[in-house]
Design a protein around this motif. Sequence first.
Motif, PDB file in Angstrom:
ATOM      1  N   ASP A  88       0.823  -1.218   0.000  1.00  0.00           N
ATOM      2  CA  ASP A  88       0.000   0.000   0.000  1.00  0.00           C
ATOM      3  C   ASP A  88       0.851   1.260   0.000  1.00  0.00           C
ATOM      4  OD1 ASP A  88       0.845  -0.432   2.609  1.00  0.00           O
ATOM      5  OD2 ASP A  88      -0.917   0.505   3.494  1.00  0.00           O
TER       6      ASP A  88
ATOM      7  N   PRO B 292      -4.767  -2.004   3.725  1.00  0.00           N
ATOM      8  CA  PRO B 292      -6.214  -1.832   3.852  1.00  0.00           C
ATOM      9  C   PRO B 292      -6.984  -2.857   3.009  1.00  0.00           C
ATOM     10  CG  PRO B 292      -5.279  -0.142   2.429  1.00  0.00           C
ATOM     11  CD  PRO B 292      -4.127  -0.922   2.982  1.00  0.00           C
ATOM     12  N   LYS B 293      -8.274  -2.917   3.214  1.00  0.00           N
ATOM     13  CA  LYS B 293      -9.217  -3.803   2.505  1.00  0.00           C
ATOM     14  C   LYS B 293      -8.966  -5.282   2.786  1.00  0.00           C
ATOM     15  CE  LYS B 293     -10.475  -0.795  -1.270  1.00  0.00           C
ATOM     16  NZ  LYS B 293     -10.263  -0.535  -2.673  1.00  0.00           N
ATOM     17  N   MET B 294      -7.826  -5.807   2.325  1.00  0.00           N
ATOM     18  CA  MET B 294      -7.483  -7.194   2.629  1.00  0.00           C
ATOM     19  C   MET B 294      -5.999  -7.214   2.968  1.00  0.00           C
ATOM     20  SD  MET B 294      -7.534 -10.579   0.208  1.00  0.00           S
ATOM     21  CE  MET B 294      -9.283 -10.765  -0.050  1.00  0.00           C
TER      22      MET B 294
ATOM     23  N   LEU C 186      -6.653  -7.307  -1.747  1.00  0.00           N
ATOM     24  CA  LEU C 186      -7.722  -7.704  -2.661  1.00  0.00           C
ATOM     25  C   LEU C 186      -7.311  -7.451  -4.111  1.00  0.00           C
ATOM     26  CD1 LEU C 186     -10.606  -8.783  -2.688  1.00  0.00           C
ATOM     27  CD2 LEU C 186     -11.416  -6.420  -2.624  1.00  0.00           C
ATOM     28  N   GLU C 187      -6.771  -6.260  -4.338  1.00  0.00           N
ATOM     29  CA  GLU C 187      -6.302  -5.915  -5.679  1.00  0.00           C
ATOM     30  C   GLU C 187      -5.172  -6.869  -6.085  1.00  0.00           C
ATOM     31  OE1 GLU C 187      -4.496  -2.144  -8.173  1.00  0.00           O
ATOM     32  OE2 GLU C 187      -4.814  -1.881  -6.018  1.00  0.00           O
TER      33      GLU C 187
ATOM     34  N   SER D  86      -4.623 -12.331   1.669  1.00  0.00           N
ATOM     35  CA  SER D  86      -4.362 -12.344   0.240  1.00  0.00           C
ATOM     36  C   SER D  86      -3.503 -13.556  -0.142  1.00  0.00           C
ATOM     37  CB  SER D  86      -3.681 -11.038  -0.161  1.00  0.00           C
ATOM     38  OG  SER D  86      -3.555 -10.950  -1.548  1.00  0.00           O
TER      39      SER D  86
ATOM     40  N   ASP E 164      -3.435  -3.067  -2.364  1.00  0.00           N
ATOM     41  CA  ASP E 164      -3.991  -3.770  -1.202  1.00  0.00           C
ATOM     42  C   ASP E 164      -4.121  -5.254  -1.541  1.00  0.00           C
ATOM     43  OD1 ASP E 164      -6.786  -4.391  -2.212  1.00  0.00           O
ATOM     44  OD2 ASP E 164      -6.812  -2.213  -2.378  1.00  0.00           O
TER      45      ASP E 164
END
Lengths: 154, 144
Positions: free
Chosen positions: B32, B82-84, B59-60, B89, B57
């Motif tokens: 990130d 963030p997010k995941m 997820l991406e 991941s 992140d």
Amino acid sequence: MRVEYINPFVEAAFDILKEVLGNDIQRGELYLKSTSQAVQGVAAFVGLAGNVEGRVLFDMSMETALAIASEMNGETLTELDDLGKATITELANMITAQAVTKLHDLGFTFDLTPPAIFTGENMEITDNEVEALIVPVIVKQGKIEINVAVRERT
Amino acid sequence: MKTKTDFPSINERKPDGQGDGGQAYKVLVVDDSMFVKKQISQILTSEGFEVVGTAGDGLEGLEKYKELYPDVDFVTMDITMPKMDGISSLEKILEFDKEAKVIMVSALGKQDLVKKALMMGAKNYIVKPLDRVKVLERVLQSIK
């Protein structure tokens, strides 16, 4: 405020700064403040919440922040753009992550917020009912003040 | 002057980022921090690796991995994002491709999470601040 809280941050700052900037690091005199304090041009702010709570500030002038970010990137940055801010954020991240391990080993448990960067002139910070301990660290790029205001949660 | 083949160099060495056939190893960089992404990319490209994707992140990172697969040789994965986060991941990438080579990137002080990632199947880990020599060493250990 107990001095045990600040030492891990100072030790971690020494280790990390030595690694990313080179060897020339000096420690200034520790001092205590219970009122509002002026903040220099760039401050990285990390919050702590757990059985101790409060915040840590890595505070430096814009010139110092630019010089440090330039050194860490291996290129000259003339303004604190997104990359410059990400660099100072990462520096704060590395220092706090290492300090937290030391504090956890001492029995303090808490979570950290991701660092936020404040920039501007004539800023000051006020901590209600918590004194701040400040240790200036001098590197060849300038002075960074490690400013810790933490208390035990009651 | 003729071509340089007339002057064989005794110093010539294949960059570490290239396989035996001279093809570049392909990497997906997940972090990130713009600073860390740039730092890892610079270290790896300077040694002949090819950064085929970056993600900000977990997820991406997972989505990019699926998109790139099978044209990706390894992943560098930050842990706190963030997010995941990097651990979740990693888990999802390994569910998708159990042969995936994922190298965790972490600040000091996240030993427990690094251990967890290694137990789950991460190939190796790198501790920040990043040191060029160590990054290359860990990456090469993981992909060979």
